[in-house]
Scaffold this motif. Structure first.
Motif, PDB file in Angstrom:
ATOM      1  N   ILE A  62     -25.332 -16.054  17.860  1.00 24.40           N
ATOM      2  CA  ILE A  62     -24.448 -15.050  17.258  1.00 24.40           C
ATOM      3  C   ILE A  62     -25.078 -14.658  15.925  1.00 24.40           C
ATOM      4  O   ILE A  62     -25.244 -15.502  15.038  1.00 24.40           O
ATOM      5  CB  ILE A  62     -23.022 -15.611  17.027  1.00 24.40           C
ATOM      6  CG1 ILE A  62     -22.389 -16.061  18.342  1.00 24.40           C
ATOM      7  CG2 ILE A  62     -22.140 -14.563  16.353  1.00 24.40           C
ATOM      8  CD1 ILE A  62     -21.004 -16.685  18.177  1.00 24.40           C
ATOM      9  N   PRO A  63     -25.473 -13.413  15.755  1.00 26.48           N
ATOM     10  CA  PRO A  63     -26.068 -12.990  14.478  1.00 26.48           C
ATOM     11  C   PRO A  63     -25.146 -13.319  13.302  1.00 26.48           C
ATOM     12  O   PRO A  63     -23.921 -13.200  13.408  1.00 26.48           O
ATOM     13  CB  PRO A  63     -26.237 -11.474  14.658  1.00 26.48           C
ATOM     14  CG  PRO A  63     -26.319 -11.274  16.141  1.00 26.48           C
ATOM     15  CD  PRO A  63     -25.431 -12.317  16.745  1.00 26.48           C
ATOM     16  N   THR A  64     -25.739 -13.721  12.207  1.00 28.68           N
ATOM     17  CA  THR A  64     -24.957 -14.186  11.057  1.00 28.68           C
ATOM     18  C   THR A  64     -24.017 -13.109  10.500  1.00 28.68           C
ATOM     19  O   THR A  64     -22.984 -13.434   9.932  1.00 28.68           O
ATOM     20  CB  THR A  64     -25.885 -14.664   9.925  1.00 28.68           C
ATOM     21  OG1 THR A  64     -26.830 -13.620   9.642  1.00 28.68           O
ATOM     22  CG2 THR A  64     -26.627 -15.917  10.322  1.00 28.68           C
ATOM     23  N   GLN A  65     -24.350 -11.835  10.689  1.00 26.95           N
ATOM     24  CA  GLN A  65     -23.489 -10.800  10.121  1.00 26.95           C
ATOM     25  C   GLN A  65     -22.135 -10.708  10.835  1.00 26.95           C
ATOM     26  O   GLN A  65     -21.205 -10.081  10.319  1.00 26.95           O
ATOM     27  CB  GLN A  65     -24.178  -9.424  10.128  1.00 26.95           C
ATOM     28  CG  GLN A  65     -24.424  -8.817  11.499  1.00 26.95           C
ATOM     29  CD  GLN A  65     -25.837  -9.100  11.995  1.00 26.95           C
ATOM     30  OE1 GLN A  65     -26.412 -10.147  11.651  1.00 26.95           O
ATOM     31  NE2 GLN A  65     -26.385  -8.182  12.776  1.00 26.95           N
ATOM     32  N   TYR A  66     -22.037 -11.330  12.025  1.00 27.06           N
ATOM     33  CA  TYR A  66     -20.764 -11.278  12.761  1.00 27.06           C
ATOM     34  C   TYR A  66     -19.874 -12.499  12.499  1.00 27.06           C
ATOM     35  O   TYR A  66     -18.718 -12.522  12.927  1.00 27.06           O
ATOM     36  CB  TYR A  66     -21.024 -11.161  14.273  1.00 27.06           C
ATOM     37  CG  TYR A  66     -21.767  -9.895  14.671  1.00 27.06           C
ATOM     38  CD1 TYR A  66     -21.454  -8.673  14.073  1.00 27.06           C
ATOM     39  CD2 TYR A  66     -22.784  -9.912  15.626  1.00 27.06           C
ATOM     40  CE1 TYR A  66     -22.132  -7.516  14.418  1.00 27.06           C
ATOM     41  CE2 TYR A  66     -23.475  -8.756  15.979  1.00 27.06           C
ATOM     42  CZ  TYR A  66     -23.139  -7.564  15.364  1.00 27.06           C
ATOM     43  OH  TYR A  66     -23.815  -6.412  15.698  1.00 27.06           O
ATOM     44  N   ILE A  67     -20.400 -13.522  11.834  1.00 26.27           N
ATOM     45  CA  ILE A  67     -19.610 -14.744  11.582  1.00 26.27           C
ATOM     46  C   ILE A  67     -18.370 -14.452  10.734  1.00 26.27           C
ATOM     47  O   ILE A  67     -17.273 -14.913  11.063  1.00 26.27           O
ATOM     48  CB  ILE A  67     -20.478 -15.842  10.928  1.00 26.27           C
ATOM     49  CG1 ILE A  67     -21.677 -16.200  11.834  1.00 26.27           C
ATOM     50  CG2 ILE A  67     -19.635 -17.081  10.604  1.00 26.27           C
ATOM     51  CD1 ILE A  67     -21.288 -16.783  13.179  1.00 26.27           C
ATOM     52  N   PRO A  68     -18.487 -13.663   9.633  1.00 28.77           N
ATOM     53  CA  PRO A  68     -17.274 -13.353   8.857  1.00 28.77           C
ATOM     54  C   PRO A  68     -16.201 -12.651   9.686  1.00 28.77           C
ATOM     55  O   PRO A  68     -15.007 -12.860   9.463  1.00 28.77           O
ATOM     56  CB  PRO A  68     -17.790 -12.440   7.735  1.00 28.77           C
ATOM     57  CG  PRO A  68     -19.239 -12.794   7.598  1.00 28.77           C
ATOM     58  CD  PRO A  68     -19.694 -13.129   8.976  1.00 28.77           C
ATOM     59  N   ALA A  69     -16.617 -11.801  10.652  1.00 26.49           N
ATOM     60  CA  ALA A  69     -15.643 -11.104  11.498  1.00 26.49           C
ATOM     61  C   ALA A  69     -14.894 -12.104  12.379  1.00 26.49           C
ATOM     62  O   ALA A  69     -13.691 -11.957  12.622  1.00 26.49           O
ATOM     63  CB  ALA A  69     -16.356 -10.056  12.357  1.00 26.49           C
ATOM     64  N   ILE A  70     -15.602 -13.146  12.854  1.00 23.52           N
ATOM     65  CA  ILE A  70     -14.950 -14.173  13.679  1.00 23.52           C
ATOM     66  C   ILE A  70     -13.932 -14.943  12.823  1.00 23.52           C
ATOM     67  O   ILE A  70     -12.807 -15.210  13.258  1.00 23.52           O
ATOM     68  CB  ILE A  70     -16.002 -15.127  14.284  1.00 23.52           C
ATOM     69  CG1 ILE A  70     -16.947 -14.340  15.211  1.00 23.52           C
ATOM     70  CG2 ILE A  70     -15.341 -16.273  15.034  1.00 23.52           C
ATOM     71  CD1 ILE A  70     -18.143 -15.144  15.702  1.00 23.52           C
ATOM     72  N   GLU A  71     -14.329 -15.260  11.598  1.00 22.55           N
ATOM     73  CA  GLU A  71     -13.402 -15.968  10.709  1.00 22.55           C
ATOM     74  C   GLU A  71     -12.182 -15.099  10.394  1.00 22.55           C
ATOM     75  O   GLU A  71     -11.056 -15.595  10.330  1.00 22.55           O
ATOM     76  CB  GLU A  71     -14.110 -16.360   9.411  1.00 22.55           C
ATOM     77  CG  GLU A  71     -13.224 -17.174   8.486  1.00 22.55           C
ATOM     78  CD  GLU A  71     -13.959 -17.695   7.266  1.00 22.55           C
ATOM     79  OE1 GLU A  71     -13.306 -18.371   6.444  1.00 22.55           O
ATOM     80  OE2 GLU A  71     -15.172 -17.438   7.130  1.00 22.55           O
TER      81      GLU A  71
END
Length: 797
Positions: free
Chosen positions: A632-641
């Motif tokens: 999962i690209p790191t730029q999408y991690i905040p969206a998951i949170e």
């Protein structure tokens, strides 16, 4: 009597245990006697690195923080601060705090006459300045005042071998009188955050009550040394030594009497000072004349000698110097006891207990002498700030109450005054001047101080400057409660106070047409009181107010009517239910949507698990990213949170917020063209809902600790009523003509209990309650709540 060997063992163990406990609870504020154990000494400043070469090798790899040259207090600073005391008066409701403060103000010359609580004489107590306070006979807002008291110098300033000081000097005392009702606990919280000492007031009949335990917990949280004052010695059934036993057993205090009463109940005549072995009587108009006598009445002489020996023994457990004298069976002078009392009290190892009756004007002046003799001055309390320019792991910076140091002050309370916002402020370092420019550390804004005052309840006295260690108020400075102010030369920030979560809510709307005053009032109350919350329900579009109890919200509704001329209609009280999970559940969820052009794709894999509250952060929900390999690209991690946080807002069982769970992301997948932040936020939402249903979710309700005091003849009725409300009885204490019952009851079952209790006890019973924790509801109630929520959702759709 303890043996010598056991006493030595207790001396060796007790100080370390008590200090490490206090440090663990709050490392931001230490007393000077605890310096050897403080985080400052553990982390070390760079300048002292050479002195710790023997520390383990791994310590050498620790980051080297900037060397700090701490300000030095001048002789003038030291002289001023030694005669300064900042004291709070706290207790359970109806223990006599405001009555005691009224006497203090009278004897120190701050008020010309004594007026009683409830304003029976049409005036009311000075510190209860609100009309509502005088009507109801309770303190709603903490009130600050200042006074001067002439007392002997502390014994630690007297050379060894000399007599106890008899020459008197003037002491400046700042006093904050705090509410006793648990609904206004934030007032006590923020007062203790900025004070250097406290007086814990107890009723000689009721002793340690539920709110006493809460207040003690707050004092321990901020490492506040305290004296105990057993009030109401004139009441029938008064027994100070039973109360001291409760201090030791219920509050785990090393406490002992420094006075014994001469008589009790209607025969209360004075007190015996066990340190100097003198009888003290209050005579003249309203007890203003103090008579000291070396002749102790025969009826209390044996008791006084017994309690003096007990005082020396208990004090020896808290003070090494006195312990050595005691164990070596050397003569112990009055000065030795007085010096040990001050050392042990300021180091949080001992609590001296005074006795008296504020309403009968007995023992108040002796208590004031005790405040000056045994509580610390501002220079003895080690306050610390954080440097906002350094990482969170950086050591705290000690603050020195020197006049020439950079300014550091904490705004701890806001109030809407006649001339705009009134900001109460404690100055920790430097000097605050009228007309000077100060900087808000949180917002970075620069503001000018147009007016500086010292408060005397609701009256003000204009001043030009306020020195370090003092408490004042400012007009015309916009800020929030808990903001730090500096002179701009530092980046220091004080830690904020603990704010409990609200437990009860009401829907509220104005009667008739909505006026601008409705929103203005709610905004002001929210700003003044961090425990008062307002939000608009997304489903019903109703305005919801939340607070610490029914009385808390009732007071604000009444204030809206009186202060803003906005009469309001309130809905049925709502309990702050929560939802949580009880077991681990895995998720493997793919969000896929294709509608021509680029679609949406996001896959998340991991698990949801129960989580206990973190003692350091106070949070019981967290998001953990354990994805490796870049699936999962790191730029999408905040969206998951963000999707996880969004899911917590509304539970699936009853629609209440979700607590106590950890979202662990382990793996997933992304598409080159179709993946975006929205896709992964929706994937997290879907994954949470899928896992939540499998994790054995439960509904939690607030459980309250309820304390009931009523005449003994109604005991059976009271116990039966608690059983009807599905309460669990924890403790019962029976006295001569009344009893105290402590139980744990669901808040949802406590509505209407006030009128019910009055009815079954002929109006003689009273109760108080405070939030304990959230606990699972009964399975049948959970089913009913879930069915009702589903039906409501279907009707809405």
């Amino acid at each position: 009597m303890l043996s010598k060997s056991s006493l030595r063992r207790s001396i060796a163990v007790a100080p370390v245990r008590s200090l490490t406990t206090s440090i663990a609870s709050r490392p931001v504020r230490q007393l000077s006697s605890a310096a050897a154990f403080s985080p400052i000494s553990q982390r070390r400043w760079a300048s002292s690195a050479a002195a710790v070469a023997e520390e383990p090798a791994e310590a050498a790899a620790a980051p080297v923080w900037p060397e700090r040259i701490l300000p030095v207090m001048s002789e003038q600073d030291t002289k001023r601060l030694k005669r300064q005391r900042n004291v709070g008066i706290s207790a359970h409701i109806d223990s006599g705090k405001t009555t005691l403060t009224e006497r203090v103000l009278y004897y120190t010359g701050r008020v010309r006459d004594i007026h009683e609580v409830r304003g029976r004489d049409g005036v009311g107590a000075k510190m209860d300045s609100m009309e509502l306070e005088r009507e109801k006979g309770i303190t709603i807002q903490s009130a600050a005042t200042f006074c001067d008291w002439v007392a002997p110098a502390p014994a630690t300033e007297v050379p060894q071998g000399a007599e106890v000081a008899t020459e008197k000097e003037s002491f400046a005392i700042n006093i904050i009188d705090t509410p006793g009702h648990v609904d206004f606990t934030i007032e006590v919280e923020r007062a203790l955050r900025v004070l250097d000492g406290a007086v814990l007031v107890l009723c000689a009949v009721s002793g340690v009550q539920s709110q006493t335990i809460t207040v003690d917990r707050q004092m321990r949280r901020y490492n506040v040394p305290r004296l105990a004052f057993i009030n109401k010695m004139d009441r029938a059934g008064a027994n100070p030594f039973r109360v001291i036993g409760q201090l030791r057993s219920k509050l785990r205090m090393n406490a002992a009497a420094v006075q014994v009463p001469i008589g009790s109940e209607s025969d209360l005549d004075g007190v015996v000072d066990l340190v100097r072995m003198k009888a003290i009587y209050n005579r003249g108009v309203k007890g203003i004349e103090i008579i000291e006598s070396d002749e102790i009445p025969e009826k209390v002489r044996a008791l006084a000698e017994e309690k003096r020996a007990e005082l020396i023994e208990d004090l020896s457990e808290a003070d090494d110097t006195l312990c050595d004298l005691f164990l070596d069976e050397q003569p112990i002078s009055n000065l030795d006891i007085a010096q040990a009392l001050r050392r042990a009290t300021t180091s949080l190892r001992f609590t001296p207990v005074f006795v008296g009756s504020a309403i009968k004007n007995t023992g108040v002046q002796a208590l004031l002498d005790g405040v000056c003799a045994y509580l610390p001055d501002p220079s003895e309390v080690h306050n610390q700030a954080l440097d906002a320019k350094l990482p969170a792991a950086a050591p705290a910076v000690p603050l020195v109450p020197a006049k020439d140091a950079p300014l550091v002050g904490l705004a701890f309370k806001l109030e809407e005054g006649r001339y705009g916002q009134l900001t109460y402020m404690r100055v920790y370092q430097g000097e605050l001047k009228r007309g000077s420019l100060i900087f808000n550390a949180r917002t970075g804004k620069k503001v000018k101080v147009p007016r500086l005052v010292r408060m005397h309840s609701d009256e003000m006295e204009d001043v030009e400057t306020i020195g370090a260690g003092e408490i004042c108020a400012m007009f015309g400075v916009e800020c929030s409660s808990g903001d730090t102010f500096t002179d701009g030369s530092t980046s220091f920030s004080m830690t904020s106070m603990f704010v409990p979560e609200p437990v009860i809510s009401l829907s509220i709307r104005p009667e008739g047409n909505e006026s601008p005053n409705f929103g203005r009032a709610l905004n002001r109350f929210q700003k003044e009181d961090p425990t008062f919350r307002v939000h608009v329900d997304s489903e019903s579009q109703e305005t919801i107010i939340s607070g610490m109890g029914e009385l808390h919200l009732d007071i604000y509704v009444e204030r809206m009517k009186r202060e803003y001329n906005v009469a309001c209609i309130t809905g049925k009280p709502r309990v702050a239910f929560r939802e949580t999970i009880t077991q681990l559940a895995k998720f493997d969820y793919t969000h896929k949507k294709q509608s021509g052009g680029s679609g949406q794709f996001g896959k998340v894999k991991g698990y949801l698990e129960p989580m206990e509250m973190d003692a350091d952060t106070g949070k019981d929900v967290s998001f953990e990213n354990r994805v490796v390999g870049g699936n999962i690209p790191t730029q999408y991690i905040p969206a998951i949170e963000k999707g996880f946080q969004e899911a917590l807002d509304r539970g699936q069982l009853t629609g209440h917020s979700i607590n106590g769970c950890r979202f662990v992301l382990e793996d997933g997948a992304a598409h080159v063209n179709d993946s975006n932040e929205l896709a992964f936020r929706l994937a997290a939402l879907g994954a949470f809902r899928e896992a939540f249903a499998k994790a054995a979710p439960v509904v939690l309700e607030p459980v309250m600790t309820v304390e009931i005091v009523a005449p003994i003849e109604f005991q059976g009725n009271v116990i039966g009523a608690i059983n009807q409300r599905k309460g669990t009885i924890i403790d019962t204490e029976i006295r001569d003509d009344e009893f105290t019952l402590i139980a744990e009851v669901s808040l949802n079952d406590m509505f209407g209990y006030s009128s019910h209790l009055r009815g079954m006890t002929q109006g003689k019973g009273e109760f108080s309650m405070e939030y304990k924790n959230h606990a699972p509801v009964m399975p049948n109630i959970q089913r009913e709540m879930s069915d009702a929520y589903r039906k409501k959702q279907l009707d809405r759709n």
